[in-house]
Design a protein around this motif. Sequence first.
Motif, short mmCIF file in Angstrom:
data_model
loop_
_atom_site.label_atom_id
_atom_site.label_comp_id
_atom_site.label_asym_id
_atom_site.label_seq_id
_atom_site.Cartn_x
_atom_site.Cartn_y
_atom_site.Cartn_z
N LEU A 135 -57.13 52.68 16.96
CA LEU A 135 -57.93 53.91 17.02
C LEU A 135 -58.12 54.35 18.47
O LEU A 135 -57.99 55.53 18.78
N LEU A 136 -58.40 53.41 19.36
CA LEU A 136 -58.62 53.76 20.76
C LEU A 136 -57.37 54.35 21.39
O LEU A 136 -57.43 55.36 22.08
N ALA A 137 -56.22 53.74 21.13
CA ALA A 137 -54.96 54.25 21.68
C ALA A 137 -54.68 55.65 21.17
O ALA A 137 -54.29 56.55 21.92
N SER A 138 -54.92 55.85 19.89
CA SER A 138 -54.71 57.16 19.29
C SER A 138 -55.67 58.20 19.87
O SER A 138 -55.29 59.33 20.14
N ALA A 139 -56.92 57.80 20.08
CA ALA A 139 -57.93 58.73 20.60
C ALA A 139 -57.65 59.13 22.05
O ALA A 139 -57.77 60.30 22.41
N LEU A 140 -57.27 58.16 22.88
CA LEU A 140 -57.05 58.46 24.29
C LEU A 140 -55.73 59.16 24.54
O LEU A 140 -55.60 59.93 25.49
N GLY A 141 -54.74 58.90 23.69
CA GLY A 141 -53.44 59.55 23.87
C GLY A 141 -52.88 59.28 25.25
O GLY A 141 -52.90 58.15 25.74
#
Length: 197
Positions: A135-141
């Motif tokens: 989720l964090l990787a997806s959110a930060l892009g």
Amino acid sequence: MGKGRLEAFSDGVIAIIITIMVLELKVPHHAGWNELKQLSPVFLSYVLSFIYVGIYWNNHHHMLHAVKSINGGVLWANLFLLFWLSLVPFVTGWMGENHFAQVPVICYGIVLIMCALAYTILARLLIKHHGENSLLASALGNDTKGKLSLMIYASAIAVSFIHSWLAVGLYVLVACIWFLPDRRIERKMVQHGGEAV
């Protein structure tokens, strides 16, 4: 390992940082408006730094809410971030007491850029720990805001050698960019029903 102690320790350190900053505000010896006017640089530097520390606390909270666990590398990266944040009261007081003179403004910028680098390292280690599909990787892009901030800080430090108030304006600009909590993480949390993945 669990993230609870890291969050509690970070919250405590950040609370102490804010306390130290406010204790640096000296009460005027006289009751006139002129006394307050003379303290305006100190107060302005305090307000800017309070906003910055608040931004870090907000985004740190959001980032850790998006993950389930941490590891030893994350612990050290978090301490690295807290180290640079702990220098904010020093450069804040120095800059305010010297009415935004060149060298204190440059040092303020160095502390800000190091805080930003430390936060980026912490985020990258959390992504590495949870995976590129987290989720964090997806959110930060690709973290455009983070990269833009680093570029503005570097520009502000360079500009400080020419005119310190222009550099302060760039520091204010970065604070405006980050003033609201990182909505990318909030949106992803809503999509996943509030659960970190």
